[in-house]
Every structure is written in C-alpha cells, then in structure tokens.
Scaffold this active site. Sequence first.
Site, PDB file in Angstrom:
ATOM      1  N   GLY A  11       0.831  -1.207   0.000  1.00  0.00           N
ATOM      2  CA  GLY A  11       0.000   0.000   0.000  1.00  0.00           C
ATOM      3  C   GLY A  11       0.863   1.253   0.000  1.00  0.00           C
ATOM      4  O   GLY A  11       1.859   1.322   0.707  1.00  0.00           O
ATOM      5  N   ARG A  72       1.312  -5.510  -5.685  1.00  0.00           N
ATOM      6  CA  ARG A  72       1.528  -6.725  -4.879  1.00  0.00           C
ATOM      7  C   ARG A  72       1.769  -7.856  -5.872  1.00  0.00           C
ATOM      8  O   ARG A  72       1.144  -7.896  -6.926  1.00  0.00           O
ATOM      9  CB  ARG A  72       0.303  -7.007  -4.013  1.00  0.00           C
ATOM     10  N   ASP A 103       4.720  -4.376   6.145  1.00  0.00           N
ATOM     11  CA  ASP A 103       5.011  -5.716   6.627  1.00  0.00           C
ATOM     12  C   ASP A 103       5.201  -6.753   5.513  1.00  0.00           C
ATOM     13  O   ASP A 103       6.199  -7.484   5.483  1.00  0.00           O
ATOM     14  CB  ASP A 103       3.802  -6.091   7.501  1.00  0.00           C
ATOM     15  N   SER A 105       5.905  -6.279   2.372  1.00  0.00           N
ATOM     16  CA  SER A 105       7.089  -5.950   1.569  1.00  0.00           C
ATOM     17  C   SER A 105       8.354  -6.380   2.290  1.00  0.00           C
ATOM     18  O   SER A 105       9.335  -6.812   1.675  1.00  0.00           O
ATOM     19  CB  SER A 105       7.157  -4.444   1.307  1.00  0.00           C
ATOM     20  N   THR A 125       4.199   2.866   5.575  1.00  0.00           N
ATOM     21  CA  THR A 125       2.797   2.421   5.624  1.00  0.00           C
ATOM     22  C   THR A 125       2.039   3.339   6.566  1.00  0.00           C
ATOM     23  O   THR A 125       2.575   3.730   7.612  1.00  0.00           O
ATOM     24  CB  THR A 125       2.650   0.957   6.113  1.00  0.00           C
ATOM     25  N   ILE A 126       0.805   3.665   6.208  1.00  0.00           N
ATOM     26  CA  ILE A 126       0.053   4.576   7.086  1.00  0.00           C
ATOM     27  C   ILE A 126      -0.362   3.904   8.393  1.00  0.00           C
ATOM     28  O   ILE A 126      -0.694   4.575   9.353  1.00  0.00           O
ATOM     29  CB  ILE A 126      -1.204   5.151   6.377  1.00  0.00           C
ATOM     30  N   ASP A 127      -0.337   2.563   8.416  1.00  0.00           N
ATOM     31  CA  ASP A 127      -0.891   1.841   9.581  1.00  0.00           C
ATOM     32  C   ASP A 127      -0.048   1.926  10.853  1.00  0.00           C
ATOM     33  O   ASP A 127      -0.545   1.631  11.927  1.00  0.00           O
ATOM     34  CB  ASP A 127      -1.075   0.360   9.226  1.00  0.00           C
ATOM     35  N   ASP A 129       2.217  -0.120  11.789  1.00  0.00           N
ATOM     36  CA  ASP A 129       2.136  -1.456  12.397  1.00  0.00           C
ATOM     37  C   ASP A 129       3.442  -2.249  12.279  1.00  0.00           C
ATOM     38  O   ASP A 129       3.439  -3.466  12.298  1.00  0.00           O
ATOM     39  CB  ASP A 129       0.977  -2.253  11.760  1.00  0.00           C
ATOM     40  N   ARG A 162     -26.467  13.722  16.673  1.00  0.00           N
ATOM     41  CA  ARG A 162     -26.369  12.306  16.313  1.00  0.00           C
ATOM     42  C   ARG A 162     -25.115  11.665  16.896  1.00  0.00           C
ATOM     43  O   ARG A 162     -24.248  12.346  17.436  1.00  0.00           O
ATOM     44  CB  ARG A 162     -26.247  12.175  14.784  1.00  0.00           C
ATOM     45  N   ARG A 171      -5.738  -2.622   9.829  1.00  0.00           N
ATOM     46  CA  ARG A 171      -6.260  -3.999   9.890  1.00  0.00           C
ATOM     47  C   ARG A 171      -5.863  -4.697  11.178  1.00  0.00           C
ATOM     48  O   ARG A 171      -6.648  -5.379  11.798  1.00  0.00           O
ATOM     49  CB  ARG A 171      -5.723  -4.816   8.698  1.00  0.00           C
ATOM     50  N   GLY A 185     -10.907  14.367  19.852  1.00  0.00           N
ATOM     51  CA  GLY A 185     -11.817  14.386  21.008  1.00  0.00           C
ATOM     52  C   GLY A 185     -12.979  13.422  20.871  1.00  0.00           C
ATOM     53  O   GLY A 185     -14.118  13.735  21.261  1.00  0.00           O
ATOM     54  N   ALA A 186     -12.714  12.237  20.345  1.00  0.00           N
ATOM     55  CA  ALA A 186     -13.807  11.274  20.121  1.00  0.00           C
ATOM     56  C   ALA A 186     -14.378  10.773  21.444  1.00  0.00           C
ATOM     57  O   ALA A 186     -13.683  10.734  22.462  1.00  0.00           O
ATOM     58  CB  ALA A 186     -13.277  10.102  19.310  1.00  0.00           C
ATOM     59  N   GLU A 187     -15.651  10.388  21.387  1.00  0.00           N
ATOM     60  CA  GLU A 187     -16.324   9.907  22.597  1.00  0.00           C
ATOM     61  C   GLU A 187     -16.133   8.411  22.804  1.00  0.00           C
ATOM     62  O   GLU A 187     -16.417   7.874  23.871  1.00  0.00           O
ATOM     63  CB  GLU A 187     -17.825  10.229  22.522  1.00  0.00           C
ATOM     64  N   GLU A 222     -10.652  -0.361  11.171  1.00  0.00           N
ATOM     65  CA  GLU A 222     -11.284  -1.354  10.284  1.00  0.00           C
ATOM     66  C   GLU A 222     -11.103  -2.794  10.775  1.00  0.00           C
ATOM     67  O   GLU A 222     -11.968  -3.638  10.547  1.00  0.00           O
ATOM     68  CB  GLU A 222     -10.782  -1.210   8.843  1.00  0.00           C
TER      69      GLU A 222
HETATM   70  O1  F6P Z   1      -1.568  -1.431   4.785  1.00  0.00           O
HETATM   71  C1  F6P Z   1      -2.196  -0.212   4.677  1.00  0.00           C
HETATM   72  C2  F6P Z   1      -3.654  -0.322   4.350  1.00  0.00           C
HETATM   73  O2  F6P Z   1      -4.004   0.988   4.135  1.00  0.00           O
HETATM   74  C3  F6P Z   1      -4.593  -0.995   5.337  1.00  0.00           C
HETATM   75  O3  F6P Z   1      -4.971  -0.248   6.439  1.00  0.00           O
HETATM   76  C4  F6P Z   1      -5.754  -1.356   4.458  1.00  0.00           C
HETATM   77  O4  F6P Z   1      -6.552  -2.360   4.975  1.00  0.00           O
HETATM   78  C5  F6P Z   1      -5.043  -1.796   3.234  1.00  0.00           C
HETATM   79  O5  F6P Z   1      -3.847  -1.042   3.165  1.00  0.00           O
HETATM   80  C6  F6P Z   1      -5.798  -1.739   1.966  1.00  0.00           C
HETATM   81  O6  F6P Z   1      -4.923  -2.023   0.923  1.00  0.00           O
HETATM   82  P1  F6P Z   1      -5.336  -2.325  -0.574  1.00  0.00           P
HETATM   83  O7  F6P Z   1      -6.813  -2.236  -0.692  1.00  0.00           O
HETATM   84  O8  F6P Z   1      -4.611  -1.308  -1.378  1.00  0.00           O
HETATM   85  O9  F6P Z   1      -4.839  -3.684  -0.839  1.00  0.00           O
END
Ligand code: F6P
Length: 319
Positions: A11, A72, A103, A105, A125-127, A129, A162, A171, A185-187, A222
């Site tokens: 990604g 990929r 990861d 990669s 990676t934005i995650d 992780d 709401r 993930r 500031g989420a609840e 997610e």
């Molecule tokens: O690994 C980064 C990420 O943005 C995850 O949070 C997300 O689930 C995934 O990539 C989606 O990747 P793609 O749909 O491009 O395979």
Amino acid sequence: MKRIGVLTSGGDAPGMNAAIRAVVRTAVYKDMQVYGIRRGFKGLIKGEIDQMDVKSVGEILHRGGTILNTARSELFKTEEGLKKAINVLNVFGIEGLVVIGGDGSFRGALDLCERGFPVVAIPGTIDNDIACTEQTIGFDTAVNTVLEAINKIRDTVTSHERTNIIEVMGRHAGDIAIYTAIAGGAEGILIPEMPLDIDKLCKRIIEGRNRGKSSSIIILAEGAGKAVELEKIIEEKTGMETRATVLGYIQRGGSPTAADIILASRMGYHAVELLENDIGNRVVAIRRNQIVDYDIKEALDMPKEFNQDLYNLALVLSI
Ligand code: F6P
C-alpha cells in the site's frame, strides 16, 4: 556497493516519494549509481528498471503516492519468482536494494536476503504497524487527514445531535484510531487490540447524553469491525440517531506532512549509508528520535507493542 536499486511495494503512503528522493540524492552524492524499479517486486521480476538521477526526483517532495508505482506480486512469493528477481538484479549489476513498504514488503525483502541478496527495508505504511519502529512513513499524514475529516463530521453531528461512527484504516493495529480519537476528542474508540464490547460503548454514549452531551463521535479501526454494521446496533441500543462514515482510501493520499518528509529523508539517507558500507539485511527504524537499524529477521519477529498508555488516555479524555 556502487550500484543500488530502489522500489516501493504494498500500500502506498504519503512520504514514500521523499524517501525515494533521499535514496537517489544520497546515492548520487556518494558517487553511487541508483536504479528505480517500477511496480514493486512485480516490476522487478519483469525488469522494469531505469537509472535515476538528481533530476528524476525533482518536484516530488510534496506529492503523495509513489512515483515508482506500487503493486503486490503473488509470483514473487514463489521460488520461481524469487529466482527471476535475483537474475534481473544480477543482469543490471545491482548490488543492493532499498525496499520501501510495509510488513508484506518486508517479508519479500527477507526472502531476497535469505537467498544472499542484500536488502535494506524502510517502513512506509500509514498503519504504523511495524514493531521495530516508533513511527512509519505516512502515519503522521494519515492521522492529520483523518483529523480534518473528524472535525468536519463534528459540525454536522452536533447540528443533528447524532452519533457518527467513523471507520479508519488499520487492519491489525489501532494506531490511527487511537491518535485520531485523542486529537479529535472522540467519545469512543474501537480497535483490533481490544475486545469489541458494544454494550460498554453504548453505556458510555448514554451516560454522556445524560450528562448533557448531545452528540458523539466513535472512531472504529477497520480491523475491529464494520461501521455500517455497527450503525444500526448502536442506534437501537442507545436510541440516538446514528450514522456511519467510512473514510477509506482518502487516508492514503495527500501531501505528506513535514514530519513524514523529514522522517522519510532521514531513513532514506541512512539506508544508502548502510548499503554504501556493504551492510544489508537491515530494517531502518526510528527510536527516541534516533535513526537506527535492526536485523530484518529479528525486526519481523518482534511483537508490535500495544500503546496501552495512549489508549487509556483516549478513554479518560473521552468521558
Ligand atoms: O496497509 C495499509 C492499508 O491501508 C490498510 O490499512 C488497508 O486495509 C489496506 O492497506 C488496503 O490495501 P489495498 O486495498 O490497497 O490492498
């Protein structure tokens, strides 16, 4: 080493271009040749390779995505694919490779290392992780993108009194969710590292309403569930009108923040320094604001530490 390659894989993440630029410019500065490989490991197998120079990375610092494209590859996971990739690298005389990605990669990079080809991996990676580094390239930008969205949703959610569940990426790691829950500031917050307890969440929403809160924002990673499925359940259990927002790929785009550009530049520079000294099989990381590196296998085996303190902070401040 005198000739190295660079590719982006998995990604995309904002700041990958800054990392490519740092790799190319550092290599040129050190009188090394640098080759850009398009479309990750998939392109490597096909020999989609061009020499890069100072100019080929001009005007890209502020751009999201990756100028080398990303992909990929299933073939690369096979012995046949790996053999082809190493053949191509040898044909081009490339002695070492910089892989920028997440990861998956890194596992590809490890496969190359285990077959004797030196690779230095940079976490993009934005995650956020990757266990060995406190921050990955792209995470800070994604957090800011989500924060902007939360603040906009806050306007409509308060007007309509709401609840809105905002689904963010992640993930396996709830880092984007935790950081944005604090900053926005989420609840409520739901992440894959914690068991999903809808009744507890609904109790918090109801208690908040009883104290005078007329609206709520819940951040859902997610990996912890689907916002569209939780929407009805929360509405039924709390009696509050509830809506779902799935932010999706907007989180992966946009101009990188200064923090991501600087992190990417430092990591790219360090990766080339390692290869220049014939050091491969490493992952570049940041710890206590120092750029460090780890053995790639050890890095992949490290368990990702859950930031319990930040999670607790998010809960305490969300009452
Ligand atoms: O690994 C980064 C990420 O943005 C995850 O949070 C997300 O689930 C995934 O990539 C989606 O990747 P793609 O749909 O491009 O395979």
